[in-house]
Structures are given as structure tokens and as C-alpha cells.
Write a protein that holds these residues in place. Sequence first.
Motif, PDB file in Angstrom:
ATOM      1  N   ASP A 449       0.776  -1.211   0.029  1.00 27.84           N
ATOM      2  CA  ASP A 449       0.219  -0.096   0.150  1.00 27.84           C
ATOM      3  C   ASP A 449       0.701   1.221  -0.239  1.00 27.84           C
ATOM      4  OD1 ASP A 449      -2.240  -1.275  -0.031  1.00 27.84           O
ATOM      5  OD2 ASP A 449      -2.725  -1.780   1.943  1.00 27.84           O
ATOM      6  N   ALA A 452       2.178   1.914  -3.609  1.00 27.13           N
ATOM      7  CA  ALA A 452       1.284   2.480  -4.093  1.00 27.13           C
ATOM      8  C   ALA A 452       0.867   3.773  -3.959  1.00 27.13           C
ATOM      9  CB  ALA A 452      -0.123   1.066  -3.917  1.00 27.13           C
ATOM     10  N   ALA A 453       1.622   3.925  -2.549  1.00 27.77           N
ATOM     11  CA  ALA A 453       0.499   5.620  -2.891  1.00 27.77           C
ATOM     12  C   ALA A 453       1.918   6.016  -3.010  1.00 27.77           C
ATOM     13  CB  ALA A 453       0.676   5.867  -1.608  1.00 27.77           C
ATOM     14  N   GLU A 455       3.410   5.671  -5.761  1.00 27.44           N
ATOM     15  CA  GLU A 455       3.228   5.344  -7.030  1.00 27.44           C
ATOM     16  C   GLU A 455       2.387   6.273  -7.827  1.00 27.44           C
ATOM     17  OE1 GLU A 455       4.128   4.367 -11.367  1.00 27.44           O
ATOM     18  OE2 GLU A 455       5.386   4.307  -9.247  1.00 27.44           O
ATOM     19  N   ARG A 456       0.922   6.449  -6.982  1.00 29.86           N
ATOM     20  CA  ARG A 456       0.152   7.193  -7.413  1.00 29.86           C
ATOM     21  C   ARG A 456       0.094   8.752  -7.203  1.00 29.86           C
ATOM     22  NH1 ARG A 456      -3.073   3.439  -4.008  1.00 29.86           N
ATOM     23  NH2 ARG A 456      -3.087   4.978  -2.168  1.00 29.86           N
ATOM     24  N   LEU A 457       1.350   8.425  -6.491  1.00 32.67           N
ATOM     25  CA  LEU A 457       1.879  10.741  -5.975  1.00 32.67           C
ATOM     26  C   LEU A 457       2.547  11.155  -7.238  1.00 32.67           C
ATOM     27  CD1 LEU A 457       2.724  11.930  -3.296  1.00 32.67           C
ATOM     28  CD2 LEU A 457       4.096  12.578  -5.209  1.00 32.67           C
ATOM     29  N   LYS A 459       2.432   9.970 -10.432  1.00 38.00           N
ATOM     30  CA  LYS A 459       2.159  10.007 -12.051  1.00 38.00           C
ATOM     31  C   LYS A 459       1.362  11.608 -11.976  1.00 38.00           C
ATOM     32  CE  LYS A 459       1.251   4.873 -13.122  1.00 38.00           C
ATOM     33  NZ  LYS A 459       1.072   3.933 -13.371  1.00 38.00           N
ATOM     34  N   ALA A 460       0.937  11.776 -10.759  1.00 43.45           N
ATOM     35  CA  ALA A 460       0.674  13.198 -10.358  1.00 43.45           C
ATOM     36  C   ALA A 460       0.971  13.853 -10.892  1.00 43.45           C
ATOM     37  CB  ALA A 460      -0.479  13.721  -8.610  1.00 43.45           C
ATOM     38  N   PRO A 463       2.425  11.792 -15.275  1.00 43.53           N
ATOM     39  CA  PRO A 463       1.421  10.689 -15.495  1.00 43.53           C
ATOM     40  C   PRO A 463       2.003   9.849 -16.855  1.00 43.53           C
ATOM     41  CG  PRO A 463       1.056  12.664 -16.678  1.00 43.53           C
ATOM     42  CD  PRO A 463       1.458  12.873 -15.675  1.00 43.53           C
TER      43      PRO A 463
END
Length: 500
Positions: A449, A452-453, A455-457, A459-460, A463
Motif C-alpha cells: 500500500d 502504491a501510494a 506510485e500514485r503521487l 503519476k500525479a 502521468p
Amino acid sequence: MEKQVGDRGSVTDRGGPVIDTALRRAFQAALGPDAVLDDPLQLRTYECDGLTGFRRVPALVLLPRDTEEVAAAVSLCAEAGVPFVARGAGTGLSGGAVPVAQGVVVSLARMRRVLEFDPEDRRTVVEPGVTNAEISRLAAPHGLHYAPDPSSQVVCTIGGNVAENSGGAHCVKYGFTVHHVHALRVVLPDGSTVRLGGDAPETAGPDLRGLFIGSEGTLGIATEITVRLLRSPEGVRTLVADFPTARQAGDAVGEIMAAGIVPAAVEMLDALAIEACEAAVGAGYTRGTAAALVVELDGLDEECEEQFRDVVAVCRRQGTTKIRVAADARERALVWKGRKAAFAAMGRISPDYFVQDGVVPRTRLAEALDRIAEMSKARGLRVANVFHAGDGNLHPLVLFDEKAGETERAERLSRDIAEMCVELGGSLSGEHGIGLDKACSMPRMFGEDDLAAMERLRKAFDPDGLSNPGKVLPTPRLCGEPPGRYRPHPLETAGVVERW
């Protein structure tokens, strides 16, 4: 300079966007013909950073002169889907500036201007190619200095310091780069520019400035950096204390900090590190002693003197065999010259070496040193220790000989030491970063988790994954490969599959 071997990243990538003639001409139109390098020999200069075991040759190297040219270059990369890697002086030790084979390197070497200097407000605005030491030289006539001081400060740039959140010997008292940067002008991966932070140390809202510092070039490129300057201390006292064992030196560090004393710096060198430093510099360290502590105190004269006496008393209680007190600024500079030469000096006692950068709690420092000694003996390889003892930031140097077939063993030992730091409640890195070198060890420190967080940041901000791809976060392609030199799979040898 660190000597390393291996071709862990030397295989040419395939399958990505190709930089065609039209894009090459677009770069030349935006930056000027002399700012686009494509000669194969010139490109080789940029194939690695200080961790020379990872190598890739980029398709192009770009040399912008200001923020607008960086933005133009990054915009062209975004439009064409071409990955880019920002590069400062190339002194990093985690593979963070290794290029993408079909991408470009955005070198910030030409961006060396001091844009503003305000001694009254104790701040200066510089471009990323200004070196760490240049800032303090600029500030010194005004009784000011820039606190972070990596060992490579004479050549490492402030842009690279921002990327890695560098610290240095005096970080135990003064903190890291993130504590001394007010604001950043950043070119984002789509070519747009933003300002993160402000003129004050703290601003309202999410701390995007703090988020960017230490992101290792994965969120964009800093092109203007506003740093704070500190008053130079009234008094400075420096000593070198020898100890019969590394554990006693580690225990002395713990007792100093437990007493409420916050030294400006507490550094430790073991026997191998001292041997190398003396061979290279002749700074006056005691050859043959098991460990030496360099302790520096600064502040008001009276406070400094009182705490200095307390530190001497602690060292004596822990069994010091010799205490050398720097008599003046010249001798103090010589002590630090020896300490800061340690990495480069290892070439005096070993043909090859890997340098690690793990962190352990200070209370477990002695335990960590014992564990490293055990691991060293089990693998049959020497490990020299020189590190920021005050904040538990270890820099074990694994010594080996490639010609004797010791490379893989050394790589495993280096990785195991980093992961041992996590096991003891510490971190994989204190200031050198994760880069390529320790990306596969990230799951030892973070859960699914958490990653993954991250990675999301990422991509923000990016992207399309164009800004320094393949660094920091583990990827199946990277982590599925065995360590060491590249070994072709039998199916690849037979021509059934190809590597990309």
C-alpha cells in the motif's frame, strides 16, 4: 572517486520512442546547436554517475542555460514521449542520474548563476549548477554560511543536493537540504513551471516543497533554488578521540547525545578508513587505532567550552586512548580534509569498492557495527566504516577485487547491509538516495500500500512516466534480474527471445 565495476545497466533499451532528425532539430532550435550533444564520445561522459556499476548511454545530452530553455526541452520531450533525466555534477552514489538509453540527459552544468543575494534576510537564490561550497564562499564575508556540507561539497551542485536531500557531516545539528531551502522554481514533466514554497520557512497548505526535495528527479527539474543562510558560530571546538574498539566509540556517541549535548558534527572512522585517509591526505589520524571519533561543537564561546569539557569526559569514561584537540582553524581544516577524503581514499587500499548509505537508530549503532563485522567475516570481504555517527547514518564501504571474482559477493554484502539497517529500525538511505541501486530493496522497508501510494503521487506529477523513469520504486523488470554483471538467458542466447 569511487571505483566500481559491473555492467548491471549497460544493455541498450529497446522498444521506446526514437529521437528522429526532426526532434533533434527542434532541440537545436530551442537551445542552440552547441547545447545539443550527440557525438558518441561526448555521450559516454554521461553514461553513469558516481555509482559506476550502472551504465547507459543516452541518445542526446541537452545543455540549457536557464529555466525557459529547460521548460522548452522538457516540453519537446513530453510531446514526443521521450524520457529525460536531469543531471548535475554526476557525483551521486545510487545510480540516480543514469540515463535512459533512448532518452535525453538534461544537464544543468551551464546554469551556474547567483540570481539574488540578500545577506540581511539571510537568503540567496541560485541556479542548480552552483556548487554547495560556492554558496558558503559567497556568504562568508558577511559572517554567514550554508549549513549542509556533503563530503563532495566542492564539486556537488545544489540541484543535486535538492534531488537527494543531501546532508553532510553537520546534519546532526543543522539538518538536511530540506531544512535550508525556502522555495523552488520547478519545471514539471509536461514543461510547465511552478513555484513551490515561499520566502518564509513555512507556507500555508500542503508542503509541496518538502515533497519535491529528495524525490530524486522523478517529479521534475528544479531550476531556481532559494536557500537560507545561517550566522557563522562565535566559537568552534574540534577533537579527534581514539578508541580501542568500534563499539566503545559507538557507545561514546550514544552517551554524548543522551547527555543533551547536540554537537555540530559527530563522525566515526574505523581502522581501515583511517589507513586509507592517512595514505591519501596525512591528516594526522592515529594509524592502527580501532576507531576514531571526530566531534565538533559550535555556538557561543562559553557554551561551547562547557560542552567541550563534557564531551572530553564522556570519551574518557568510554575508554579513549588519545584525544587530539585542533589548535586552530588550520588544524581543524586538516581534520576535516582527512574525513571528507575517505571515499576517494579507498582506492589506496582496495582496487574496487561499493559504498552503502543505511541509517540505524543511534541506540543500535554499536549493534549495527557488530553485525557488519560478522557479515564481513562470513563473506570473506573487508568493510571500512566511515559515517555520520551523530544521526546513525552509516557509510560502510565494501572492499573487493573484481579480478579475483569477488564482485557478486560484494554486491550481496552491500545489499544485505542496507537491508540490515531496515531490520534494526532504520532506513535504506540517509542522503545518497535510492536510485537504481536500492530500488529492489524498497519492499523491505515499505508495504504494498505504501509503494502504491508513492506510485500514485508520482503519476500525479508525471502521468506518462518520463521524468527519471525506473528510479526509486521497484519494477518487475529491474528486480527480476540477478545482481551483478548481465548474464544472457539461455533462450536469448539461442535467439528465441531478445532483451529490451
